[in-house]
Design a protein around this motif. Sequence first.
Motif, PDB file in Angstrom:
ATOM      1  N   ALA A  51      20.153   4.960  -5.388  1.00 15.29           N
ATOM      2  CA  ALA A  51      19.750   6.356  -5.129  1.00 15.29           C
ATOM      3  C   ALA A  51      20.939   6.762  -4.203  1.00 15.29           C
ATOM      4  N   ASP A  52      20.969   8.193  -4.418  1.00 10.28           N
ATOM      5  CA  ASP A  52      21.958   8.890  -3.327  1.00 10.28           C
ATOM      6  C   ASP A  52      21.063   9.882  -2.612  1.00 10.28           C
ATOM      7  N   ALA A  53      21.348  10.926  -2.167  1.00 12.31           N
ATOM      8  CA  ALA A  53      20.734  11.467  -1.319  1.00 12.31           C
ATOM      9  C   ALA A  53      19.750  12.677  -1.788  1.00 12.31           C
ATOM     10  N   MET A  54      20.064  12.700  -3.110  1.00  8.02           N
ATOM     11  CA  MET A  54      19.143  13.761  -3.936  1.00  8.02           C
ATOM     12  C   MET A  54      18.168  12.855  -4.657  1.00  8.02           C
ATOM     13  N   THR A  55      18.267  11.616  -4.738  1.00  6.05           N
ATOM     14  CA  THR A  55      17.299  10.896  -5.504  1.00  6.05           C
ATOM     15  C   THR A  55      16.532   9.940  -4.621  1.00  6.05           C
ATOM     16  N   ARG A  56      16.795   9.605  -3.205  1.00  3.86           N
ATOM     17  CA  ARG A  56      16.226   8.681  -2.362  1.00  3.86           C
ATOM     18  C   ARG A  56      14.652   8.852  -2.423  1.00  3.86           C
ATOM     19  N   TRP A  57      14.044  10.311  -2.135  1.00  8.09           N
ATOM     20  CA  TRP A  57      12.843  10.155  -2.264  1.00  8.09           C
ATOM     21  C   TRP A  57      12.026   9.700  -3.707  1.00  8.09           C
ATOM     22  N   MET A  58      12.791  10.046  -4.635  1.00 10.04           N
ATOM     23  CA  MET A  58      12.211   9.614  -5.973  1.00 10.04           C
ATOM     24  C   MET A  58      12.110   8.078  -6.140  1.00 10.04           C
ATOM     25  N   ARG A  59      13.287   7.405  -5.677  1.00 12.55           N
ATOM     26  CA  ARG A  59      13.151   6.068  -5.991  1.00 12.55           C
ATOM     27  C   ARG A  59      11.997   5.531  -4.986  1.00 12.55           C
ATOM     28  N   ALA A  60      12.018   5.796  -3.968  1.00 13.75           N
ATOM     29  CA  ALA A  60      10.790   5.461  -3.166  1.00 13.75           C
ATOM     30  C   ALA A  60       9.698   5.854  -3.835  1.00 13.75           C
ATOM     31  N   ARG A  61       9.231   6.771  -4.251  1.00 10.44           N
ATOM     32  CA  ARG A  61       7.998   7.124  -5.073  1.00 10.44           C
ATOM     33  C   ARG A  61       7.837   6.193  -6.316  1.00 10.44           C
ATOM     34  N   GLN A  62       9.048   5.847  -6.965  1.00 15.66           N
ATOM     35  CA  GLN A  62       8.783   5.084  -7.935  1.00 15.66           C
ATOM     36  C   GLN A  62       8.371   3.418  -7.505  1.00 15.66           C
ATOM     37  N   VAL A  63       8.889   3.041  -6.190  1.00 12.18           N
ATOM     38  CA  VAL A  63       8.615   1.732  -5.880  1.00 12.18           C
ATOM     39  C   VAL A  63       7.128   1.777  -5.814  1.00 12.18           C
ATOM     40  N   ARG A  64       6.683   2.860  -4.765  1.00 10.57           N
ATOM     41  CA  ARG A  64       5.152   3.129  -4.658  1.00 10.57           C
ATOM     42  C   ARG A  64       4.262   3.104  -5.982  1.00 10.57           C
ATOM     43  N   SER A  65       4.612   3.640  -6.959  1.00  9.76           N
ATOM     44  CA  SER A  65       4.046   3.614  -8.229  1.00  9.76           C
ATOM     45  C   SER A  65       4.134   2.334  -8.967  1.00  9.76           C
ATOM     46  N   GLY A  66       4.911   1.570  -8.650  1.00 13.77           N
ATOM     47  CA  GLY A  66       5.088   0.256  -9.232  1.00 13.77           C
ATOM     48  C   GLY A  66       4.309  -0.510  -8.595  1.00 13.77           C
ATOM     49  N   GLU A  67       4.229  -0.531  -7.197  1.00 10.41           N
ATOM     50  CA  GLU A  67       3.351  -1.447  -6.539  1.00 10.41           C
ATOM     51  C   GLU A  67       1.973  -1.209  -6.679  1.00 10.41           C
ATOM     52  N   ALA A  68       1.503   0.233  -6.916  1.00  8.01           N
ATOM     53  CA  ALA A  68       0.128   0.456  -7.219  1.00  8.01           C
ATOM     54  C   ALA A  68      -0.120  -0.141  -8.670  1.00  8.01           C
ATOM     55  N   THR A  69       0.486   0.093  -9.478  1.00  6.14           N
ATOM     56  CA  THR A  69       0.365  -0.484 -10.856  1.00  6.14           C
ATOM     57  C   THR A  69       0.131  -1.978 -10.952  1.00  6.14           C
ATOM     58  N   VAL A  70       1.044  -2.865 -10.143  1.00  5.70           N
ATOM     59  CA  VAL A  70       0.864  -4.082  -9.809  1.00  5.70           C
ATOM     60  C   VAL A  70      -0.669  -4.228  -9.267  1.00  5.70           C
ATOM     61  N   LYS A  71      -0.868  -3.592  -8.332  1.00  7.38           N
ATOM     62  CA  LYS A  71      -2.188  -3.886  -7.648  1.00  7.38           C
ATOM     63  C   LYS A  71      -3.403  -3.619  -8.672  1.00  7.38           C
ATOM     64  N   TRP A  72      -3.231  -2.696  -9.472  1.00  7.50           N
ATOM     65  CA  TRP A  72      -4.253  -2.313 -10.404  1.00  7.50           C
ATOM     66  C   TRP A  72      -4.477  -3.595 -11.240  1.00  7.50           C
ATOM     67  N   LEU A  73      -3.273  -4.067 -11.717  1.00  2.72           N
ATOM     68  CA  LEU A  73      -3.256  -5.056 -12.884  1.00  2.72           C
ATOM     69  C   LEU A  73      -4.097  -6.562 -12.047  1.00  2.72           C
ATOM     70  N   ARG A  74      -3.489  -6.629 -10.782  1.00  4.19           N
ATOM     71  CA  ARG A  74      -4.093  -7.952 -10.120  1.00  4.19           C
ATOM     72  C   ARG A  74      -5.593  -7.861 -10.001  1.00  4.19           C
ATOM     73  N   LYS A  75      -6.031  -6.546  -9.656  1.00  3.28           N
ATOM     74  CA  LYS A  75      -7.716  -6.445  -9.569  1.00  3.28           C
ATOM     75  C   LYS A  75      -8.176  -6.651 -11.113  1.00  3.28           C
ATOM     76  N   ARG A  76      -7.621  -6.079 -11.937  1.00  4.21           N
ATOM     77  CA  ARG A  76      -8.189  -6.272 -13.427  1.00  4.21           C
ATOM     78  C   ARG A  76      -8.133  -7.978 -13.962  1.00  4.21           C
ATOM     79  N   TRP A  77      -7.272  -8.483 -13.512  1.00  6.26           N
ATOM     80  CA  TRP A  77      -7.127  -9.953 -13.873  1.00  6.26           C
ATOM     81  C   TRP A  77      -7.662 -10.844 -12.746  1.00  6.26           C
ATOM     82  N   GLY A  78      -8.275 -10.358 -11.547  1.00  6.12           N
ATOM     83  CA  GLY A  78      -9.322 -11.022 -10.917  1.00  6.12           C
ATOM     84  C   GLY A  78      -8.365 -12.153 -10.306  1.00  6.12           C
TER      85      GLY A  78
END
Length: 78
Positions: A51-78
């Motif tokens: 990430a550079d100064a222009m994409t730093r916020w986007m990378r952080a958002r992508q990381v949070r989205s990835g974490e949210a997706t994994v969290k959803w999968l963990r809930k589904r898989w119990g």
Amino acid sequence: MCLLLESSIGSLDAEELFLRSSRGAAADPVAVDAFLVALASYWRHAGSQSADAMTRWMRARQVRSGEATVKWLRKRWG
């Protein structure tokens, strides 16, 4: 499903919201899991890029989205 992940980043439960909808309740669980796995992979890859100064916020958002997706999968898989 992608928009529901935004709720998971907040305080709402994406799985609960998904299953409340008629389409979510009728969705093939295997297809839902496959999509979430693919999406988690995408977000994790995208969030790991440099990430550079222009994409730093986007990378952080992508990381949070990835974490949210994994969290959803963990809930589904119990």
